[in-house]
Write a protein that holds these residues in place. Sequence first.
Motif, PDB file in Angstrom:
ATOM      1  N   CYS A 189      87.391  57.977   6.625  1.00 45.10           N
ATOM      2  CA  CYS A 189      86.627  57.987   7.871  1.00 45.10           C
ATOM      3  C   CYS A 189      85.290  58.682   7.624  1.00 45.10           C
ATOM      4  CB  CYS A 189      87.411  58.722   8.957  1.00 45.10           C
ATOM      5  SG  CYS A 189      86.446  58.989  10.457  1.00 45.10           S
ATOM      6  N   CYS A 192      85.085  62.064  10.038  1.00 45.07           N
ATOM      7  CA  CYS A 192      85.875  63.287   9.878  1.00 45.07           C
ATOM      8  C   CYS A 192      86.511  63.417   8.497  1.00 45.07           C
ATOM      9  CB  CYS A 192      86.953  63.382  10.958  1.00 45.07           C
ATOM     10  SG  CYS A 192      88.341  62.260  10.721  1.00 45.07           S
ATOM     11  N   TRP A 194      89.000  61.774   7.292  1.00 48.06           N
ATOM     12  CA  TRP A 194      90.418  61.419   7.254  1.00 48.06           C
ATOM     13  C   TRP A 194      90.652  60.234   6.314  1.00 48.06           C
ATOM     14  CZ3 TRP A 194      92.482  56.670   8.555  1.00 48.06           C
ATOM     15  CH2 TRP A 194      93.877  56.600   8.620  1.00 48.06           C
ATOM     16  N   CYS A 229      89.890  55.253  13.296  1.00 49.49           N
ATOM     17  CA  CYS A 229      90.452  56.476  12.719  1.00 49.49           C
ATOM     18  C   CYS A 229      91.437  57.116  13.704  1.00 49.49           C
ATOM     19  CB  CYS A 229      89.329  57.458  12.397  1.00 49.49           C
ATOM     20  SG  CYS A 229      89.922  59.074  11.890  1.00 49.49           S
ATOM     21  N   ALA A 231      92.527  60.014  13.683  1.00 51.45           N
ATOM     22  CA  ALA A 231      92.221  61.433  13.888  1.00 51.45           C
ATOM     23  C   ALA A 231      91.085  61.637  14.884  1.00 51.45           C
ATOM     24  CB  ALA A 231      91.877  62.091  12.554  1.00 51.45           C
ATOM     25  N   CYS A 232      90.038  60.789  14.808  1.00 45.92           N
ATOM     26  CA  CYS A 232      88.880  61.032  15.675  1.00 45.92           C
ATOM     27  C   CYS A 232      88.430  59.782  16.429  1.00 45.92           C
ATOM     28  CB  CYS A 232      87.715  61.604  14.864  1.00 45.92           C
ATOM     29  SG  CYS A 232      86.869  60.379  13.854  1.00 45.92           S
TER      30      CYS A 232
HETATM   31 ZN   LIG Z   1      87.895  60.186  11.786  1.00 44.90          ZN
END
Ligand SMILES: [Zn+2]
Length: 481
Positions: A189, A192, A194, A229, A231-232
């Motif tokens: 990503c 971030c 990831w 992603c 995560a974000c």
């Molecule tokens: Zn991310």
Amino acid sequence: MPEIALTAQIIHRLKERFGAIAGVYHSKFNHSERIEIWQAVKEKKYQVILGARSALLLPFADLGLVIVDEEHDYSFKQQDPAPRYHARDTAIYLARSAGAKTILGTATPSVESYFNARSGKYGYVELTERYAGMQMPDTQLVDMKQRNGKKKELHFTNDLLENIQRAKEQHQQVILFQNRRGYSPYIVCSQCGWSPQCVNCDVHMVYHKAKDELRCHYCGFRQDTYHECPACSSTQLLIQGFGTEKVEDELQLQFPDLKIARLDMDAVKTKTGHERIIQDFEEGLVDVLVGTQMVTKGLDFDNVSLVGILSADQLLNFPDFRASERGYQLMMQVSGRAGRKHRQGKVLIQATNTRHPVLQYIIQHDRHAFYAEELEQRKKFLYPPFVRLIQITLKHKFQDRSLNAGYAFVQALGRIAGCEILGPVTPGIARIRGKYRSEILIKATTGALKTIKQKIRSSRKSTLSIKQFQSVEIVVDVDPV
Ligand SMILES: [Zn+2]
Ligand SMILES: [Zn+2]
């Protein structure tokens, strides 16, 4: 010594110190030369032998000491053809059976050797000062996410470019490191850092473009790729993977008058060869040396003030349980090329995921913390030194034949106490030299080794006795690297 480190310099030093009693042995000698050395060792004419891994097989009559330099080096393992042996482990075994001592030397021990040394199986001596009072380099992380706009396409951050410029102005040299293992593309990503990991193993998932899916090269787990992603929620997922040649081109565009040389397998083969490239750099004919792990090994340059590591992510995110160990070793080894007597060198490590724990240990120069964490992971996910690995590869020109032979093999193995048997799986590179492969991985505790050895022998026999599998090639590799 690892093959590549067999430089004229070391031979020269040994001869100077020991004279005629020092001999050299490696596989580049022709048959008659090798026979001559073999005889001389047998007749005790040589008291010191400098050699690559095959030197261990000479007929030593009265062995007193074996020194394994750069014991962590992966080239100590003979992969193909058989006998598949690790020269470090062979050295330890040989020395023990001869009643001799072994010294393993390295600044970045293998996790196995570190564990053996710290747990009291081996003695442990730590050098707390660098040679000739050299300082540890000033190591800094550079966030790849700082690139914006058009610069996003570049593999260089402004920080790295500015530092290269400064080195050039001060007539100092630069080493740029980009490892070769770029063939396994992975997803990261851009916002971030990831990157997708396998649910069963401590490894990164590999992106397979043809099927647009992610696969674990260890346990065979597969899943659809991500378009966002988790995560974000960013949709800016990048597929990473680039090599030294691209680095060279990009840099030349940025600095048209910079003299750049490349040191990798291709350059060594097609251009003027390894020694010439090194010599040009030593003599200052080259400003920047771009290279793969070849630049990490046994080179001491006097005028290198800056080492740039292009992509730490790529070093750390390949699908292997040794990814962290290997990334750590490579980054530490190449960092050691920066600086000289009385002048601290600088190391810039470019990374998208700057919070990666391995990078934190590197910039803090905290090796014990790195090894402690790595050992914890190995224990948790059952990898060496807590188990022994045995890899069985089945090769055939038809894919179903190799895979089905794998199933037959696993069935013949049955259940074995103290062993975990994984696979068969089709590896990331399914076909090599016209043959399809399937792989079985056995994780064995020490207590189960004797049983598993017999089981592998009998399973091999029974698999090959099945008519359709007679032409399947079965390769057993103990302690694969
Ligand atoms: Zn991310
Ligand atoms: Zn997995």
